[in-house]
Design an enzyme around this catalytic site. Structure first.
Site, short mmCIF file in Angstrom:
data_model
loop_
_atom_site.label_atom_id
_atom_site.label_comp_id
_atom_site.label_asym_id
_atom_site.label_seq_id
_atom_site.Cartn_x
_atom_site.Cartn_y
_atom_site.Cartn_z
CG HIS A 47 -38.55 -31.63 -1.05
ND1 HIS A 47 -39.85 -32.06 -1.17
CD2 HIS A 47 -38.11 -32.05 0.16
CE1 HIS A 47 -40.19 -32.72 -0.07
NE2 HIS A 47 -39.16 -32.74 0.75
CG ASP A 106 -37.37 -30.54 3.74
OD1 ASP A 106 -36.72 -29.91 2.84
OD2 ASP A 106 -38.61 -30.70 3.68
CD GLU A 107 -40.30 -34.41 3.99
OE1 GLU A 107 -41.17 -34.74 4.79
OE2 GLU A 107 -40.56 -33.89 2.88
CB ILE A 108 -32.19 -36.08 1.61
CG1 ILE A 108 -32.10 -34.56 1.53
CG2 ILE A 108 -31.29 -36.73 0.56
CD1 ILE A 108 -30.99 -34.01 2.37
CD GLU A 143 -35.06 -33.18 7.63
OE1 GLU A 143 -35.16 -31.99 8.02
OE2 GLU A 143 -36.00 -33.81 7.12
#
Lengths: 651, 651
Positions: free
Chosen positions: B230, B293-295, B345
């Site tokens: 992000h 988050d969300e890698i 995460e």
């Protein structure tokens, strides 16, 4: 030549800016507004134009909801050879728009027109191609705001300056002192604000901020310090200025009061010289308003020293004494380079000819003054606190039929605030002030009321996008919950100052938080239903959609439920609610009769008319406006069944 | 003892503050609020309490419409012996109210409760006499606002801090960077905001202003700089931070993107050390959020140097590399005295136990973390951008049945802004966030949904009086004129992020100015009509007023007129309008059947149910919520005529 003039005078109403421009020639195509929108200036090197263009770009974003990041010039603002003060030209094509003006004021007015021309089209937000030439009819297009009777925080003034700019009003007449409050910080005479304002006053920094804010929007600020009457709040700190011994305190009720400055003491003029010296430095405009209205001479008559002064000067009447006072004040203002403005009453023999008369008495008084060589501003017919419909103000022209307009500078909408607070002022000013703005800007011949109301609806959205807030729903929520309240609100209209001052004894400490304060002066819902009723009345069988619209409205009214009206704010609304419920039933029956679904006895219409007449009497200081569309249907029935039955019963 | 506990846990709902207090004991009489209202403090010598009391007094005036000039002490705010952080006691009698608290936070919470207790009574605005004891269930009651995907000007943050304070939320989680924008001025690394923000960022002065503004309202500010994923907007100015060569530019679309920080370069940590050194100085709160988050590991997998680094360190998976990154960041934060907060995460082996885990995955993930010794915050079930009803969020408790709450700090409502702009955020946050605030403050046993909605309606008015604006009407006016649009708006509900991201491909430059953006997530009108329909269904003959209410609503719907839906914003609404019109007709017929005014064939109900099911499919990214009350009526008819006809057709 005659043809050309006609083209200038009769605007083509393909678009809806308000005030309507003097000349609009539509062309083919549209200019699309998207996130690449950018504006640039050519030939202007004025920080006001630059600031206006920046504001304009932000506003386009707010108006459309488009996130503007720029990149493509869609509007050029360019300096033009002298085209007249405040005038501008706009040429819009599918490629770009060019705004040409010779003054900053003209450029700013042109930007406002452009903003109002943006509308949702087939492909997106767009401006229809056109050639527009525009200029004001009168140079003085004002709005007076009374900040004394109810305090108006600086944010109120700010957002209303934005609204004024949107409809090309160019003078804020700032009524800063009255019996109920002195609202500007004086460093020379600090007891003025200390004892005369309850702590509610503008600091000098705030005044300078507002003057600059207004100037940035092509608006002049003319302050008014009303004297020698309307001065109780001055005397709270400086009782020696009065014509009778004090002590004095801030007046809390409404009306005309006795406390009046003492014109017979030389110290009064010494004070005013120092005071006006300070205030004229704060307000750069060449005009300065000193009120002069509604003087109660009781204190003068009861004061032996003033009576002695009058005898010594051979003054026969209080008017003579007043004239003397105004001449002294005028002398002081002249020393400070200001032109005096005053209400009708200042017009005494001996008044200098450069005085500007603001007339609350009427066009005839105004014409009398201008015939004698004075300049004048009309405010009669523009008192917004009377709660008249926009159409009433729109029909009021500064210029009498047959008189020429020489000496008539323009007009001013007036917002006196006995029954108006910071919370309610926006809805009492707007959108009706926009109709007055159009009267003062657009051609005299632009008088079609239906077309004015179409523009008024559109300009309401513009006004909202510059920050005007009606607060209606918030105020209704405060009174109570439930859908019935909004229905009542849509069906009613508030009384103006005339009705309210006889309804009960108000003071400045009485909250303005009832239904009468929440609802707009003119119900848009009733206006639309009235138009719909006219369509149905003209053709009951053909107007199916309109008939369904009326039926839905009347069904809603007939289901009005006063059960929840049980607190001190809502309990007074039970009779209004009962009336609306009955009105809905009458309306439903009338629709059935018009659609030939049922029949009624010959005198049914006249019976209903009598019932409706009763409903129209004010309750809780509001009037049931919703009777209008029902009256139209009943009239249509009576035309069908014979006119004799309703004889003498229409308003 | 058991009895006493019960008294604490089951609040008496005689009044409607939200969150509902832990203990409320009503007493006789009322405290009247009038223009003499004044509050004073005893024993506190804290500028925050003084400022809060001043704000409170102004707000009472705004809330009631009463011009407050003071003079009579009606509320005493007094310092009490230690009663627990954030707790307070309120004793209201007809003479005065006493608010006692041992902390500034407690005093401020008590003021908010008092403000919500003011209601219009028989004599005026009043507060019912009572004894109230109150304290929070959880110490961390947060709201996350994403200012990256859509820019939120500082006024948005200000007014939402006021709203948070009104419902006793105490943590602003400020999501300040993401792929679509970097929103804080860095003096060490100015290219962050210069290339990553389109010019839309908070200056350091503004950040300090907001932190102080929040502190004045008993709210902590926890910043989030999301990393290592992000982070596209960081790379626009500093491409060397990324795991693949640039150039990079601000991401304009929504989703999970590949650009990720390079955890294998030592320079990355040098940059982060300097950057976090600067930012930790700007945000005084002991907690600091670094996302995590969300890698998307694509860039890591494609980079030979990163792969070499992993082999050298014996990292088998991208998760191992991520764990290494988080440990390094945690070390930096520790050096600056901060406790790290991260999304689910970040929870890898080796993560320090003082880390706070924010769970978007669910209560089970949260309980797993707290069982292992971490502290946690629940955000799963509190994502307001999903456009679920308040009742959905209200039913979501941070604490699993049977698990103890040790380690659970509380929860956070989340407002991700892919489909939310500065214009629409207020209506997407409020009033639903107030239901979450109550879940996090009030007793676990307070779960009655109908009662929650009553309080939600009341707190909506409070929120409006602190400055929250829905902008619904302004946005409807922009789409077009006419009453039908408001009717459509009241009858519909918007899709959330799930529905919208499949409906069309959006970017950050797409305006959010359609009906779906204007209407509130949950229609209060439909909710009220649904309740009304339940009453009618239970007793069709007895509920005359309710029946009239439904008839009026359905008549309105059946008269919906799509004729004016002719521009690019409104044309997509024609099918919605047609559906609503048909739904109105079905509803009217259903009412007739229930009232025994007409009869229908046996399979009429199942036919209508099929029609309604079709209507409930999303059109123009909105869903027709108005079917709910009609379904209830049809169900009632089918119960009357036999259940077999609607088999399997209800939702």
């Amino acid at each position: 030549m005659k043809l050309l003039l006609a083209a200038f005078l009769v605007p083509v109403l393909f678009c809806a800016p308000m005030p309507v421009p003097w000349k609009s020639v539509p062309a083919a195509g549209h200019l699309l507004i998207d996130s690449s929108f950018a504006a640039e200036t050519h030939g202007f090197s004025d920080s006001r134009v630059d600031a206006a263009v920046r504001r304009f770009t932000v506003r386009i974003g707010r108006q459309t909801g488009i996130p503007i990041i720029g990149g493509k010039t869609a509007l050029i603002v360019q300096s033009a050879p002298d085209a007249g003060s405040e005038s501008y030209q706009l040429d819009i094509s599918p490629e770009k728009a060019v705004l040409a003006a010779s003054t900053v004021e003209g450029a700013l007015h042109g930007l406002e027109t452009f903003a109002q021309l943006i509308e949702p089209g087939q492909q997106g937000f767009e401006v229809a191609s056109a050639h527009i030439e525009d200029h004001p009819r009168f140079p003085w297009r004002g709005l007076m705001i009374d900040c004394s009777r109810h305090w108006m925080p600086i944010e109120v003034i700010e957002r209303n300056l934005d609204a004024m700019a949107a409809v090309k009003l160019n003078v804020l007449h700032w009524h800063l002192s009255d019996d109920q409050g002195f609202r500007v910080e004086s460093k020379r005479f600090p007891r003025l604000q200390q004892f005369g304002s309850d702590g509610h006053f503008y600091t000098q920094d705030q005044v300078r901020f507002i003057v600059a804010y207004a100037r940035d929007r092509a608006i002049r600020v003319v302050p008014e310090f009303d004297m020698p009457g309307h001065t109780t709040s001055w005397f709270a700190g400086y009782p020696e200025l009065a014509s009778a011994p004090g002590p004095y305190s801030i007046e809390r009720s409404w009306g005309i009061f006795q406390p009046t400055m003492n014109p017979a003491r030389e110290e009064t003029y010494k004070f005013l010289d120092a005071f006006l010296g300070e205030m004229t430095g704060l307000f750069p405009d060449p005009y300065f308003h000193v009120g002069g209205d509604e003087i109660d001479p009781t204190q003068w008559k009861q004061s032996p020293s003033i009576q002695a002064f009058m005898r010594q000067r051979h003054f026969d009447t209080s008017d003579d004494l007043h004239a003397y006072f105004e001449q002294r004040v005028q002398g002081i203002l002249k020393k400070y380079g200001k032109t005096m403005v005053g209400w009708d009453e200042v017009l005494h023999p001996g008044l200098a000819l450069d005085t500007v008369i603001q007339s609350w008495r009427g066009q005839k008084a105004l014409a009398d003054a201008t015939r004698r060589g004075y300049r004048g501003i009309l405010s009669f017919g523009y008192y917004l606190d009377h709660m008249n419909p926009a159409s009433f103000h729109y029909a009021n022209d500064p210029q009498l039929e047959g008189e020429d307009s020489k000496g008539i500078l323009g007009g001013e909408a007036c917002m006196w605030t006995e029954y108006v607070s910071a919370e309610t002022i926006d809805s009492r000013l707007w959108p009706r002030a926009a109709a007055i703005a159009e009267r003062l800007w657009s051609a005299k011949e632009v008088t079609n009321v239906a077309s004015m109301y179409d523009r008024l609806d559109a300009v309401s959205r513009t006004l909202e996008s510059v920050g005007i807030r009606s607060n209606e729903q918030m105020m209704l929520d405060r009174i109570g919950s439930g859908g019935s309240l909004k229905m009542l609100s849509d069906a009613s209209e508030p009384l103006g100052i005339d009705g309210r001052q006889v309804a009960r004894k108000y003071t400045s400490l009485d909250p303005l938080n009832r239904l009468v304060d929440a609802i707009p002066p003119e119900s848009p819902r009733v206006r639309h239903l009235t138009r719909t009723a006219e369509t149905v009345a003209a053709n009951p069988k053909g107007a199916k959609i309109e008939l369904a619209g009326l039926r839905a409205a009347f069904t809603g009214w007939s289901g009005t439920d006063p059960q929840r009206f049980d607190n001190f704010l809502s309990i007074e609304l039970i009779p209004v609610s009962t009336n609306l419920s009955n009105l809905g039933s009458i309306g439903l029956r009338a629709l059935e009769v018009l659609a030939d679904e049922t029949s009624v006895s010959p005198d049914w219409v006249s019976q209903q008319m009598r019932v409706i007449q009763e409903m129209e009497k004010p309750v809780a200081e509001v009037q049931l406006a919703a009777t209008r569309p029902v009256r139209i249907l009943l009239d249509a029935i009576s035309r069908k069944t014979g006119p004799q039955s309703t004889q003498g019963l229409n308003k």
